[in-house]
Design a protein around this motif. Structure first.
Motif, PDB file in Angstrom:
ATOM      1  N   GLY A 251       0.825  -1.207   0.000  1.00 59.54           N
ATOM      2  CA  GLY A 251       0.000   0.000   0.000  1.00 59.54           C
ATOM      3  C   GLY A 251       0.853   1.248   0.000  1.00 59.54           C
ATOM      4  O   GLY A 251       0.588   2.210  -0.736  1.00 59.54           O
ATOM      5  N   TYR A 269      -8.911   4.858  -2.327  1.00 58.54           N
ATOM      6  CA  TYR A 269      -9.352   3.948  -1.263  1.00 58.54           C
ATOM      7  C   TYR A 269      -8.328   2.829  -1.176  1.00 58.54           C
ATOM      8  O   TYR A 269      -7.944   2.239  -2.190  1.00 58.54           O
ATOM      9  CB  TYR A 269     -10.734   3.379  -1.613  1.00 58.54           C
ATOM     10  N   GLN A 270      -7.871   2.523   0.042  1.00 57.85           N
ATOM     11  CA  GLN A 270      -6.935   1.417   0.267  1.00 57.85           C
ATOM     12  C   GLN A 270      -7.438   0.528   1.394  1.00 57.85           C
ATOM     13  O   GLN A 270      -8.091   1.016   2.329  1.00 57.85           O
ATOM     14  CB  GLN A 270      -5.546   1.931   0.634  1.00 57.85           C
ATOM     15  N   THR A 271      -7.097  -0.736   1.328  1.00 59.09           N
ATOM     16  CA  THR A 271      -7.367  -1.629   2.447  1.00 59.09           C
ATOM     17  C   THR A 271      -6.137  -1.699   3.351  1.00 59.09           C
ATOM     18  O   THR A 271      -5.005  -1.510   2.900  1.00 59.09           O
ATOM     19  CB  THR A 271      -7.734  -3.052   1.974  1.00 59.09           C
ATOM     20  N   THR A 272      -6.361  -1.945   4.610  1.00 57.47           N
ATOM     21  CA  THR A 272      -5.347  -2.236   5.645  1.00 57.47           C
ATOM     22  C   THR A 272      -4.395  -1.089   5.940  1.00 57.47           C
ATOM     23  O   THR A 272      -4.337  -0.579   7.075  1.00 57.47           O
ATOM     24  CB  THR A 272      -4.546  -3.503   5.303  1.00 57.47           C
ATOM     25  N   PRO A 274      -3.981   2.248   5.479  1.00 55.66           N
ATOM     26  CA  PRO A 274      -4.327   3.509   6.148  1.00 55.66           C
ATOM     27  C   PRO A 274      -4.798   3.335   7.589  1.00 55.66           C
ATOM     28  O   PRO A 274      -4.794   4.292   8.367  1.00 55.66           O
ATOM     29  CB  PRO A 274      -5.467   4.068   5.277  1.00 55.66           C
ATOM     30  N   SER A 275      -5.202   2.116   7.960  1.00 59.40           N
ATOM     31  CA  SER A 275      -5.696   1.884   9.322  1.00 59.40           C
ATOM     32  C   SER A 275      -4.560   1.747  10.330  1.00 59.40           C
ATOM     33  O   SER A 275      -4.826   1.649  11.535  1.00 59.40           O
ATOM     34  CB  SER A 275      -6.572   0.630   9.362  1.00 59.40           C
ATOM     35  N   TYR A 294     -10.682   4.234   3.764  1.00 57.29           N
ATOM     36  CA  TYR A 294     -10.388   2.842   4.079  1.00 57.29           C
ATOM     37  C   TYR A 294     -11.522   2.292   4.948  1.00 57.29           C
ATOM     38  O   TYR A 294     -12.301   3.052   5.543  1.00 57.29           O
ATOM     39  CB  TYR A 294      -9.050   2.708   4.817  1.00 57.29           C
ATOM     40  N   GLN A 385     -11.395   7.751   7.175  1.00 53.01           N
ATOM     41  CA  GLN A 385     -10.761   8.672   6.232  1.00 53.01           C
ATOM     42  C   GLN A 385      -9.754   9.532   6.985  1.00 53.01           C
ATOM     43  O   GLN A 385     -10.013   9.972   8.103  1.00 53.01           O
ATOM     44  CB  GLN A 385     -11.797   9.572   5.552  1.00 53.01           C
TER      45      GLN A 385
END
Length: 413
Positions: A251, A269-272, A274-275, A294, A385
């Protein structure tokens, strides 16, 4: 490639069901049972990727388990005043090691209960070991739909939705934007991974139905080191929206590639990745986080049962200003396991624990969780976000920590 990997994973599952091997060295992940709890400890075993490609979320999950252990023991124990003692091994992000570790936890360490590991790749074979031994297996991070297509009775996922449904709330939000704001085209660079793939495909299905045209879809492998070519290919499509099914390193790599190419899609939009809070911001530059969307399972500001206490205990034990999502997910998995044990009043027959979970809702720091017959959850994910240099919850409105989503990705300040 995708079919070949899942054939390999299927063979690993079969091997796990038949295996009776031993695991790696113990890494006891907890204290001495302290607090007011007394009696013989209840041993709770898990193996986590403390090294290797999944080590960052794996270490966060270990922290979540440690916080749960401390809080249970401070409150007087799990069942009949008995404290809990975590026994944690390092699976090194390796599928073969994870099988050996869970076999060893059961046969050598003689743990009383099990908790899951991080990622669908590792939970697939690990859950097979638990199923073979008829031990409850609550996993904190492993939402690939394939996990729940095997007819297992002991497997439960302690988040709100499986991977194919994790982007639904956000995708539906996009389709309901005014015509002049809605993206017209989308690109889907996606890691060859059983979590990232279904998440990306689930979002694409909703957006395509709403008329948002797919102009790029590429699957890359975890060892891909050159995101410049992917970024330049996306740039060539001039896609309004980029949906990146990713973990952490890839990412970050894609963001750097997009910035290097000089291309900024209107939406990202990204998974994992950004969290992961501060780690993500430091990796790509805080100024480049603005507007990234995310899916997320946990908010430190949520008014869910026990969340304030969890956040306070986490910061007491580990410091920092942010609580990693993976720590919260691990804590919630332990909450689910503990709720079943307390309700049944015994851990001798763990099929009873599994049956209880299928029939009941459990309040957790992630909110109320409930499950289908196959152990998959029934809920919806939160949407996060990055706004003004910090991660916020923006959807659904009743869980939001910010006034509203902001339109688009605005790197550079």
């Amino acid at each position: 490639m995708h079919k070949l990997r899942w054939l390999v994973l299927a063979l690993l599952t079969i091997a796990a069901l038949a295996a009776a091997g031993c695991g790696g060295d113990d890494d006891n992940g907890g204290g001495d049972g302290g607090g007011d709890a007394g009696g013989e400890p209840i041993k709770v075993g898990a193996s986590l990727p403390l090294t290797g490609e999944f080590s960052e979320p794996g270490k966060a999950a270990q922290q979540g388990y440690k916080v749960w252990e401390a809080m249970v023991n401070d409150s007087g124990g799990l069942i009949d005043g008995r404290p809990v003692k975590m026994v944690i091994k390092d699976d090194q992000s390796n599928q073969n090691t994870i099988v050996a570790d869970y076999n060893a936890l059961i046969s050598q360490d003689k743990v009383d209960l099990l908790l899951g590991t991080f990622s669908s790749l590792l939970n697939l074979p690990a859950s097979a070991v638990a199923e073979r031994n008829r031990m409850l297996y609550v996993e904190p991070a492993g939402g690939a739909p394939e996990l729940f297509e095997r007819g297992f009775k002991m497997l439960f996922f302690a988040q709100q939705a499986t991977a194919d449904k994790q982007g639904e709330v956000w995708a539906n939000y996009v389709t309901q934007l005014p015509e002049d704001q809605r993206p017209k085209t989308a690109a889907y660079p996606t890691l060859d991974d059983p979590f990232a793939g279904p998440t990306s495909e689930g979002i694409e299905a909703i957006l395509k139905k709403a008329g948002i045209k797919t102009v790029y879809r590429k699957t890359y492998t975890i060892d891909n080191a050159n995101f410049d070519s992917i970024a330049n290919s996306i740039k060539g499509t001039n896609a309004d929206l980029v949906v990146n099914g990713a973990t952490f390193e890839d990412g970050v790599g894609l963001i750097r590639g997009l910035l290097k190419s000089g291309y900024t899609p209107k939406w990202l939009y990204q998974t994992t990745a950004p969290s992961l809070g501060d780690q993500y911001a430091k990796a790509i530059g805080p100024e480049n986080t603005e507007g990234v969307f995310y899916a997320v399972s946990h908010s430190a500001e949520a008014k869910t049962p026990g969340n304030e206490e969890f956040v306070a205990k986490y910061k007491e034990m580990f410091g920092g200003t942010e609580v990693p999502e993976d720590a919260a997910d691990a804590f919630a998995a332990a909450e689910v396991m503990a709720a079943a044990a307390k309700a049944v009043g015994s851990i001798d027959d763990q099929l009873k624990l599994a049956d209880w979970l299928r029939q009941n809702e459990v309040p957790t720091i992630l909110g109320p969780l409930s499950w289908n017959e196959d152990g998959s959850p029934k809920g919806e994910f939160l949407v996060g976000q990055w706004q003004s240099g910090r991660p916020e919850i923006v959807l659904p409105p009743d869980a939001a920590t910010a006034d509203a989503p902001i339109p688009g990705w605005k790197p550079g300040g």
